[in-house]
Structures are given as C-alpha cells and as structure tokens.
Design an enzyme around this catalytic site. Structure first.
Site, short mmCIF file in Angstrom:
data_model
loop_
_atom_site.label_atom_id
_atom_site.label_comp_id
_atom_site.label_asym_id
_atom_site.label_seq_id
_atom_site.Cartn_x
_atom_site.Cartn_y
_atom_site.Cartn_z
N THR A 14 -131.16 -57.45 -15.11
CA THR A 14 -131.23 -56.05 -14.66
C THR A 14 -129.91 -55.33 -14.93
OG1 THR A 14 -132.53 -56.97 -12.86
CG2 THR A 14 -131.90 -54.68 -12.64
N ALA A 34 -110.72 -42.51 -23.48
CA ALA A 34 -109.95 -43.67 -23.98
C ALA A 34 -109.22 -43.38 -25.28
CB ALA A 34 -110.90 -44.85 -24.18
N LYS A 107 -119.06 -62.96 -8.93
CA LYS A 107 -118.27 -63.30 -7.74
C LYS A 107 -118.22 -64.80 -7.46
CE LYS A 107 -122.58 -62.00 -6.78
NZ LYS A 107 -123.41 -61.00 -7.40
N GLU A 131 -114.56 -55.24 -11.11
CA GLU A 131 -114.95 -54.24 -10.10
C GLU A 131 -116.37 -54.50 -9.59
OE1 GLU A 131 -113.06 -51.44 -8.68
OE2 GLU A 131 -114.74 -51.99 -7.41
N GLY A 136 -121.06 -54.22 -5.48
CA GLY A 136 -121.79 -53.53 -6.56
C GLY A 136 -121.13 -52.24 -7.00
N GLY A 189 -136.27 -56.72 -6.32
CA GLY A 189 -135.33 -57.13 -7.36
C GLY A 189 -133.87 -57.10 -6.98
N ASP A 203 -123.38 -65.36 -0.82
CA ASP A 203 -123.04 -64.24 -1.70
C ASP A 203 -121.99 -63.34 -1.01
OD1 ASP A 203 -123.83 -62.39 -4.05
OD2 ASP A 203 -124.11 -61.10 -2.30
N LYS A 207 -117.95 -62.64 -2.27
CA LYS A 207 -117.36 -61.29 -2.38
C LYS A 207 -116.16 -61.18 -1.44
CE LYS A 207 -121.85 -59.40 -3.62
NZ LYS A 207 -123.10 -58.84 -3.10
N GLY A 304 -128.30 -53.74 -7.59
CA GLY A 304 -129.18 -52.97 -8.47
C GLY A 304 -128.53 -52.68 -9.80
N1 HSE Z 1 -127.91 -59.99 -4.29
C1 HSE Z 1 -126.81 -59.13 -4.02
C2 HSE Z 1 -127.15 -58.26 -2.81
C3 HSE Z 1 -126.46 -58.19 -5.14
O1 HSE Z 1 -128.27 -58.32 -2.31
O2 HSE Z 1 -126.27 -57.55 -2.37
C4 HSE Z 1 -125.53 -58.77 -6.13
O3 HSE Z 1 -124.35 -59.22 -5.55
#
Ligand code: HSE
Length: 433
Positions: A14, A34, A107, A131, A136, A189, A203, A207, A304
């Site tokens: 994605t 740039a 990450k 970044e 995100g 998604g 996750d 981060k 996303g």
């Molecule tokens: N799966 C992660 C979230 C997005 O739901 O925040 C990508 O880090």
C-alpha cells in the site's frame, strides 16, 4: 545542473504504490525545491503481475531487492518491505555499504539494528532517513531531531498505533467486542500483516524505541520496553472507564526518571479532558514535554498509503537537497547508554478489575492486602451481583488506587489471588493523570 536523484523503491505494498504516485504528482515541486529532478527509476516487489493501480512499465524491475540496492544507476533506496531481518535488512545494508542513501519506514528494523545501521550511514556519509517509521504521516521524527533541538526533552508519550486506537474507539463508541473490531481493521488495510504486532503492542514499542533515541539522545534499546497489548480489554473495562471519566488508550511512554529512562507500552486510562483522549479512530498523537517549549502535541494519520508516503516524500526531498546529518541527531558514538528504569519502580494510579467470590469477607481480605502494601484506595465499585444463594458466584469489582508503585500493586494482587477470593487474573490498567 546536478544530475537527477535516481530512486529505487523496494516493496510495493500500500505504501510503496502510494510513494510511486506521489513522486509523480509532486515531481515539479520536488525538482524546484531541490534544484534537481527527482525520479523513481527502479522498483522491486515479490509479485510483478499484481495490480497495484499504478503503471510499472516505466521502471526497471528487480525480483531481488538487494540487487536493486546494489545497482550502480541508483542513488537512493526507499525500503518499504518491512520486517527486522531477511530482505529488508539485506536491502538496507547493501544500499548503505554501497554508498547509497536510504529512506525507510521500517520501525522494526530500526528498533533492532538502528545503531549499527546509523553507524554504517555515518561512516559512508549517506542518509539513513526514517520519518515514516513512527506515527506514519505525523512529522514527529523531524520535530524531535530538528525543530526541538533547542530543548531538553523530558517525556514523549502518544498513541502510535492506528489499529489499536481504531479498535478501542469502536469498542467504546459502539459497544463491540475486540474480535469484531480487529476484523474490520484488517479489512480496511491498516493492521500489519501479522496483527499481533499491532494489538500486542510491539508495533507501538518499535516506534517508541525510535522516538526515545531521538528525544533523549540515547542508543535505541527496544529490549528495555515494557510491552502490554490491548487484547485483554473488555467492553466492561471501557464502560467503567467512561463512568469514571476516562478513555482507554494504548500509549507508548518514554520518560527520564531518577532510576533511568523508563519506556513502556500499555493500555492506559487517560482523563477524558486530556488532549490525547480526544484522539479517536486510526489517528495517532504524540505529546512531547520539554524545558523550553513546555509541551507540544502533534496529531494526524498514523497509517495508510498516502499519509505514510507523505513522510517518505519529506525524506526524499531532504536527500535530493543534500540534507543529511547523523540519523539519530547525534553521531552514534555520542549517543548515551542510559540506565533502564525497571517497570517495578513505576509509580502512578491504577484501575484494577477483579473477579471476586461473592461472599462475606471477600472485599475485607482484598482491602487488607492493599493496606499491607501501603496502597490507598480512591474508590471501590461492585458491578452487579451473583445469583441469590449461589455458591461460588462471582462479581466484578473495580478498585481505583491513589499513586502507588507497580511492585506494590503486583504483590498485593498476587496475595489476594493466593487467598482464594479472586478467581481470574486481575485486569490492571495504569492511570495517567
Ligand atoms: N499498523 C500500523 C498502525 C501502521 O496500525 O498504526 C504502520 O505502522
């Protein structure tokens, strides 16, 4: 005129497909800022034939992302494969060791190998830009590393996983179960390929590890993070939180304490009046507390295709302009190795939901165990009652404590379970005031 920046994109999920479209859409402005053209020239993914809604015919195709990373006619590799080992690691290491700039959203890779990869980038004087790796589309990496460079940061906390915030928001607003909401998040998604990474808190931890390093000038230490996920949260916990004036959020928190750097990920009772509690659905939010600026909160889409591509493009723009310093702000050799503050030393208020045997004296025993550990109770709520005369009937009892330590609460609850008055593992949720 400087030659065009030639980009190879490894990973066309994605985010990868969104990056291709966004580079095309923004090509003129990128070139203008740039002073050189910016072009994707090569791509790599597992399946060439999959329809991604983007025409791949103008790009050189690589079956092997590491071969793309080694190609002579590429200046910058954008790694969007994911995972902390395997093709992602190989691609990034190959690109850096052959003197190419790297932009990554990965990450998990940074949490595990960030120090070694930053050293490789510094040694070869190339960019390792990330970044998109935390929150995100929310520009928190550059905010910490660049915009707040004049501050001593004391605390970073936030909602860093859109899937968990979406699930908790829907459970609260629609009274749905955890499983029902997880299925919808997968369908939409934004859950990771393996949703246990999202709902298990890992996750968020990856981060947080990145943000802790940037905030405090320390080496990434993901193993030090205390991690709890959201799968044990029930509709009753959300209902009780609402009655008590809280919302339940999965927070990542890093702070400097007298015992060292504390890093923790867990469901949290956040006061409904706090800014973090207003953040609902797939949005992320990060609050940074620091000496000069005091407090800054950034809110935006944390997952996303387009939002994450937006963050990737900001790194590509920096690479095109020739802007890159030490990936974590300070050179790796100047990053500290701080003491880890153990979770047992954490102090705060607690929400405890117990399943208690419904007979005289049960509550007295629990209260005694709390008193033995100097835990002061702010309130006790009993919800419903067992069938009349039923032997072995249980009732949910909610305790709210004043500030105490993690060690005290765990010891008191272990003893209460040993007394036979509590029948199931307690639900323990920390309260952030
Ligand atoms: N799966 C992660 C979230 C997005 O739901 O925040 C990508 O880090």
């Amino acid at each position: 005129m400087t030659h065009p920046l030639r980009i190879g994109v490894a990973g066309l999920g994605t985010v990868g497909a969104s990056v291709l479209k966004l580079v095309q859409r923004r090509a003129n402005d990128l070139a203008a800022t740039a002073g050189r053209a910016v072009r994707v020239t090569a791509v790599s993914a597992r399946d060439r034939r999959r329809d991604r809604g983007v025409d791949l015919s103008g790009y050189q195709w690589f079956d092997d992302p590491a071969a793309l990373a080694a190609a002579n006619d590429i200046d910058c590799v954008v790694e969007l494969i994911g995972g902390d080992e395997g093709p992602a690691r190989q691609t990034v290491e190959t690109a850096l060791s052959s003197g190419k700039h790297v932009v990554t959203a990965n990450k998990a890779l940074l949490a595990k190998h960030g120090v070694a990869l930053a050293r490789m980038a510094e040694d070869r004087n190339v960019a390792l830009a990330f970044e998109a790796s935390a929150a995100g589309g929310v520009p928190v990496v550059k905010t910490l590393r660049e915009a707040l460079a004049g501050n001593v940061v004391t605390r970073v906390s936030g909602i860093l996983n859109g899937t968990c915030n979406y699930i908790l928001s829907r459970m609260e607003l629609e009274g749905l179960t955890f499983d029902e909401c997880l299925k919808d998040a997968q369908r939409l998604g934004f859950a990771e390929a393996d949703p246990t990474f999202d709902v298990g808190g890992f996750d968020t931890a990856h981060k947080l590890a990145v943000l802790t390093s940037l905030a405090f000038g320390v080496k990434i230490d993901a193993d030090a993070i205390h991690v709890e996920g959201i799968s044990s949260i029930t509709p009753l916990d959300l209902k009780m939180a609402d009655e008590l004036g809280y919302r339940i959020k999965l927070l990542g928190v890093a702070e400097r304490t007298a015992a060292g750097v504390e890093q923790r990920v867990h469901p949290t009772m956040a006061a409904k009046s706090s800014s973090i509690a207003q953040v609902m659905g797939v949005l992320n939010a990060v609050t940074i507390d620091a000496d000069a600026v005091r407090s800054v909160t950034l809110i935006g889409p944390g997952a996303g295709g387009d939002p994450t591509a937006s963050a990737v493009l900001s790194d590509i723009a920096d690479v095109a302009r020739g802007l890159h310093g030490a990936p974590f702000g300070k050179p790796v050799d100047l990053l500290d190795d701080p003491a880890r503050a153990p979770m047992q030393r954490h102090e705060g208020g607690y929400y405890v939901r117990l399943t208690v045997v419904d007979r005289p004296g049960s509550m007295a025993k629990i209260a005694t165990r709390m008193g033995d550990h100097q835990i002061s109770l702010e309130s006790i709520l009993q919800k419903g009652k067992g069938p009349r005369g039923g032997d072995g009937a249980t009732v949910p009892v909610i305790l709210i404590t004043h500030a105490t330590s993690e060690a005290a609460i765990r010891a008191a609850l272990d003893e209460a379970q040993g007394d036979g008055v509590v029948t199931e593992p307690p639900q323990v949720i920390r309260i952030e005031r």
